[in-house]
Design a protein around this motif. Structure first.
Motif, PDB file in Angstrom:
ATOM      1  N   SER A  56       0.802  -1.617   0.114  1.00  0.00           N
ATOM      2  CA  SER A  56      -0.215  -0.081  -0.448  1.00  0.00           C
ATOM      3  C   SER A  56       0.978   1.316  -0.121  1.00  0.00           C
ATOM      4  CB  SER A  56      -0.668   0.001   1.129  1.00  0.00           C
ATOM      5  OG  SER A  56      -0.040  -0.339   2.954  1.00  0.00           O
ATOM      6  N   ASP A  57       2.104   1.125  -0.207  1.00  0.00           N
ATOM      7  CA  ASP A  57       3.136   2.218   0.222  1.00  0.00           C
ATOM      8  C   ASP A  57       3.000   2.428  -1.423  1.00  0.00           C
ATOM      9  OD1 ASP A  57       3.264   1.981   2.546  1.00  0.00           O
ATOM     10  OD2 ASP A  57       5.717   1.655   2.457  1.00  0.00           O
ATOM     11  N   LEU A  58       3.019   4.198  -1.741  1.00  0.00           N
ATOM     12  CA  LEU A  58       3.223   4.705  -3.098  1.00  0.00           C
ATOM     13  C   LEU A  58       4.345   5.743  -3.068  1.00  0.00           C
ATOM     14  CD1 LEU A  58       2.210   5.138  -5.640  1.00  0.00           C
ATOM     15  CD2 LEU A  58       0.516   7.017  -5.560  1.00  0.00           C
ATOM     16  N   VAL A  59       5.115   5.430  -3.874  1.00  0.00           N
ATOM     17  CA  VAL A  59       6.584   5.950  -3.477  1.00  0.00           C
ATOM     18  C   VAL A  59       6.799   7.211  -4.405  1.00  0.00           C
ATOM     19  CG1 VAL A  59       8.902   6.095  -3.698  1.00  0.00           C
ATOM     20  CG2 VAL A  59       7.848   4.156  -3.018  1.00  0.00           C
ATOM     21  N   VAL A  60       6.132   8.414  -4.505  1.00  0.00           N
ATOM     22  CA  VAL A  60       6.200   9.103  -5.410  1.00  0.00           C
ATOM     23  C   VAL A  60       7.463  10.126  -5.216  1.00  0.00           C
ATOM     24  CG1 VAL A  60       5.112  11.237  -5.290  1.00  0.00           C
ATOM     25  CG2 VAL A  60       4.139  10.044  -5.146  1.00  0.00           C
ATOM     26  N   ALA A  61       7.831  10.222  -7.063  1.00  0.00           N
ATOM     27  CA  ALA A  61       9.336  11.043  -6.579  1.00  0.00           C
ATOM     28  C   ALA A  61       8.976  12.632  -7.427  1.00  0.00           C
ATOM     29  CB  ALA A  61      10.495  10.928  -7.854  1.00  0.00           C
ATOM     30  N   THR A  62       9.883  13.513  -7.444  1.00  0.00           N
ATOM     31  CA  THR A  62       9.258  14.465  -7.631  1.00  0.00           C
ATOM     32  C   THR A  62      10.516  15.839  -6.659  1.00  0.00           C
ATOM     33  OG1 THR A  62       7.621  17.035  -7.124  1.00  0.00           O
ATOM     34  CG2 THR A  62       8.130  15.480  -5.137  1.00  0.00           C
ATOM     35  N   TYR A  63       9.944  17.003  -7.435  1.00  0.00           N
ATOM     36  CA  TYR A  63      11.344  18.436  -6.946  1.00  0.00           C
ATOM     37  C   TYR A  63      10.983  18.683  -4.817  1.00  0.00           C
ATOM     38  CZ  TYR A  63       7.809  21.213  -8.285  1.00  0.00           C
ATOM     39  OH  TYR A  63       6.595  22.012  -9.158  1.00  0.00           O
ATOM     40  N   GLY A  64      12.120  18.754  -4.272  1.00  0.00           N
ATOM     41  CA  GLY A  64      12.165  19.460  -3.269  1.00  0.00           C
ATOM     42  C   GLY A  64      10.478  20.062  -2.687  1.00  0.00           C
ATOM     43  N   PHE A  66       7.805  20.955  -4.209  1.00  0.00           N
ATOM     44  CA  PHE A  66       6.976  20.371  -4.135  1.00  0.00           C
ATOM     45  C   PHE A  66       6.241  19.931  -2.862  1.00  0.00           C
ATOM     46  CE2 PHE A  66       3.677  17.262  -5.610  1.00  0.00           C
ATOM     47  CZ  PHE A  66       3.026  18.191  -6.493  1.00  0.00           C
ATOM     48  N   VAL A  67       7.643  19.382  -1.735  1.00  0.00           N
ATOM     49  CA  VAL A  67       7.423  18.743  -0.164  1.00  0.00           C
ATOM     50  C   VAL A  67       7.872  19.523   0.697  1.00  0.00           C
ATOM     51  CG1 VAL A  67       6.260  17.188  -1.685  1.00  0.00           C
ATOM     52  CG2 VAL A  67       8.930  17.528  -0.644  1.00  0.00           C
ATOM     53  N   ASP A  68       8.803  20.694   0.747  1.00  0.00           N
ATOM     54  CA  ASP A  68       9.827  20.989   1.827  1.00  0.00           C
ATOM     55  C   ASP A  68       8.767  21.901   2.436  1.00  0.00           C
ATOM     56  OD1 ASP A  68      10.319  23.288  -0.022  1.00  0.00           O
ATOM     57  OD2 ASP A  68      12.219  22.928   0.060  1.00  0.00           O
ATOM     58  N   ALA A  69       7.675  22.739   2.011  1.00  0.00           N
ATOM     59  CA  ALA A  69       7.135  23.643   2.668  1.00  0.00           C
ATOM     60  C   ALA A  69       4.982  23.597   2.556  1.00  0.00           C
ATOM     61  CB  ALA A  69       7.172  25.262   2.081  1.00  0.00           C
ATOM     62  N   PRO A  70       4.853  22.753   3.925  1.00  0.00           N
ATOM     63  CA  PRO A  70       4.135  22.050   4.033  1.00  0.00           C
ATOM     64  C   PRO A  70       2.838  22.896   4.142  1.00  0.00           C
ATOM     65  CG  PRO A  70       5.818  21.357   5.715  1.00  0.00           C
ATOM     66  CD  PRO A  70       6.134  22.228   4.760  1.00  0.00           C
ATOM     67  N   SER A  71       3.090  24.282   4.885  1.00  0.00           N
ATOM     68  CA  SER A  71       2.210  25.225   4.719  1.00  0.00           C
ATOM     69  C   SER A  71       1.393  25.937   3.234  1.00  0.00           C
ATOM     70  CB  SER A  71       2.563  26.336   5.864  1.00  0.00           C
ATOM     71  OG  SER A  71       3.380  27.214   5.219  1.00  0.00           O
ATOM     72  N   SER A  72       2.425  25.277   2.486  1.00  0.00           N
ATOM     73  CA  SER A  72       1.544  26.487   1.171  1.00  0.00           C
ATOM     74  C   SER A  72       2.612  25.274  -0.550  1.00  0.00           C
ATOM     75  CB  SER A  72       2.607  27.279   0.834  1.00  0.00           C
ATOM     76  OG  SER A  72       4.339  27.066   0.859  1.00  0.00           O
ATOM     77  N   SER A  73       3.682  24.162   0.187  1.00  0.00           N
ATOM     78  CA  SER A  73       3.619  23.236  -1.299  1.00  0.00           C
ATOM     79  C   SER A  73       2.622  22.301  -1.292  1.00  0.00           C
ATOM     80  CB  SER A  73       4.990  22.998  -0.760  1.00  0.00           C
ATOM     81  OG  SER A  73       6.614  23.324  -1.259  1.00  0.00           O
ATOM     82  N   PRO A  95      14.979  13.639  -5.129  1.00  0.00           N
ATOM     83  CA  PRO A  95      16.433  13.825  -5.177  1.00  0.00           C
ATOM     84  C   PRO A  95      16.968  15.321  -5.779  1.00  0.00           C
ATOM     85  CG  PRO A  95      15.222  12.439  -7.078  1.00  0.00           C
ATOM     86  CD  PRO A  95      14.710  12.845  -5.757  1.00  0.00           C
ATOM     87  N   GLU A  96      18.262  15.342  -5.462  1.00  0.00           N
ATOM     88  CA  GLU A  96      18.702  16.599  -5.688  1.00  0.00           C
ATOM     89  C   GLU A  96      18.539  17.704  -7.204  1.00  0.00           C
ATOM     90  OE1 GLU A  96      21.435  18.344  -3.151  1.00  0.00           O
ATOM     91  OE2 GLU A  96      21.095  18.063  -1.524  1.00  0.00           O
ATOM     92  N   SER A  97      19.151  15.636  -7.548  1.00  0.00           N
ATOM     93  CA  SER A  97      19.571  16.323  -9.208  1.00  0.00           C
ATOM     94  C   SER A  97      17.946  15.789  -9.817  1.00  0.00           C
ATOM     95  CB  SER A  97      20.488  14.940  -9.371  1.00  0.00           C
ATOM     96  OG  SER A  97      20.370  13.914  -9.049  1.00  0.00           O
TER      97      SER A  97
END
Length: 380
Positions: A56-64, A66-73, A95-97
């Motif tokens: 039931s784990d879904l691994v979603v790759a994205t740019y930082g 998209f997720v690193d500002a919980p109040s707005s991202s 990943p950073e790259s």
């Protein structure tokens, strides 16, 4: 094997502030996209969510961003909302790259744990198709809401990338500048060449900046493949200032070094939220056009959780989710069914006409156009 392995390595081959796409650091954040080479594959960012590898784990790759500002991202909100409606757990990989990390792993025949990538653009697709012999992503067939996506935003002829939002590149100008504090940006590309606007424009290097590249491509659209270099020569004669990236150019603009900067048409959203003077954040669509930079999501080829991943993609395309992503990512929805909140739509400016180049037009031409620009403009 629990996860698939790319068995065939590729041959060696040839490429956020205020609101942006997956570009230079506009408010939606994304990573800088260029026509250069890939970054080291071992450089990784954070993983958000519970560790493990359950079905039931879904691994979603994205740019930082998209997720690193919980109040707005949008990432944190999407995770909480999707998990509340399913028995799934979302884990983010950043990943950073960016997508280069997965290109490098595929080239080495290494495992890829991610099921889905969120944040693809047309340049990334061209890059991976040039570098890889085998598929990195697979077509997202069977989505219930696939038909809701605006046809004008489709950028993958193979149907792998499904657009979920878009930004538009425009001019941002400060009408408080000028001799009498009444500066008005020109309405056309030709207008930028007038002597009265000498030294007034800041833009970015198209070989190292996503916004700069979009502006260059818009000039190719406006002046043609045979005329854009002549146009840039005239811009140079009119003292256009080309800066390496968006952050530097916008900082210079904010410091009053020039009254115009190439940026994003959602500029006023952040300005209003920050209580800034909107007269310093006016938006101009040259030729009544904005260059569209849609972002897409795509399934990794061989994922063993494709059904859950497709369910997530359909979830992202739901009208209320599209609206939430647009507001949090400071972008525009990709579907025809979403509606922006009135207070957001008031400040997010959409062009009368959206223009862009298709995948087929860019593949084989993008590097040639940017290299020609660098030879003529940057080397002098």
């Amino acid at each position: 094997m629990k996860r698939r392995t790319f068995l065939r390595a590729a041959g060696v081959g040839g490429v956020a502030g205020l609101a942006g796409c997956s570009g230079d650091g506009g408010g939606t954040g994304g990573t800088e996209t260029t026509t250069g080479g890939t970054e080291p594959a071992e450089t990784t960012g954070t993983t958000t969510g519970e560790a493990g590898g359950g079905e039931s784990d879904l691994v979603v790759a994205t740019y930082g961003a998209f997720v690193d500002a919980p109040s707005s991202s949008p990432g944190a909100w999407l995770k909480e909302r999707f998990e509340s409606e399913t028995d799934a757990t979302i884990r983010y990989e950043t990943p950073e790259s960016g997508v280069n990390h997965y290109i490098e792993r595929a080239m080495r025949g290494a495992d890829i744990e991610a099921d889905l990538y969120v944040g693809l653009d047309v340049n990334m697709l061209i890059r991976l198709d040039e570098k890889l012999d085998g598929p990195l992503f697979t077509a997202a067939d069977g989505l219930d809401r696939r038909g809701d996506v605006k046809e004008s935003l489709e950028f993958d002829p193979q149907g792998r990338a499904v657009p979920y939002d878009t930004g538009y590149i425009s001019l941002v100008y400060d009408e408080t500048q000028g001799e009498d504090g009444d500066f008005v940006a020109p309405e056309t590309f030709d207008g930028l060449l007038r002597e009265e606007f000498s030294g007034d424009l800041l833009t970015q290097n198209p070989t190292s900046s996503a916004t700069g590249q979009a502006f260059l491509l818009h000039t190719v659209k406006a002046k043609g493949e045979d005329g854009y270099l002549d146009y840039w020569n005239e811009l140079k004669q009119n003292d256009v200032r080309v800066v390496g990236d968006w952050e530097s150019s916008y900082a210079a603009y904010s410091n009053g070094e020039a009254p115009m900067v190439v940026s994003y048409s959602t500029d006023q959203v952040y300005a209003e939220e920050s209580g800034e003077d909107l007269s310093k954040h006016q938006v101009r669509f040259l030729n009544d056009q904005g260059y569209a930079n849609p972002e897409g999501m795509a399934l990794f080829d061989g994922t063993d959780r494709s059904e859950l991943a497709r369910r997530f993609m359909d979830f992202v395309l739901r009208p209320e989710v599209q609206s939430e992503i647009a507001v949090r990512n400071v972008q525009f929805p990709a579907t025809t069914t979403a509606e922006l909140p009135e207070e957001f739509a008031q400040y997010a400016k959409e062009p009368p006409e959206a223009v862009t180049f298709s995948y087929d037009r860019l593949k084989g031409n993008l590097s040639e156009w940017t290299d020609a620009w660098a030879r003529q403009f940057a080397s002098k």
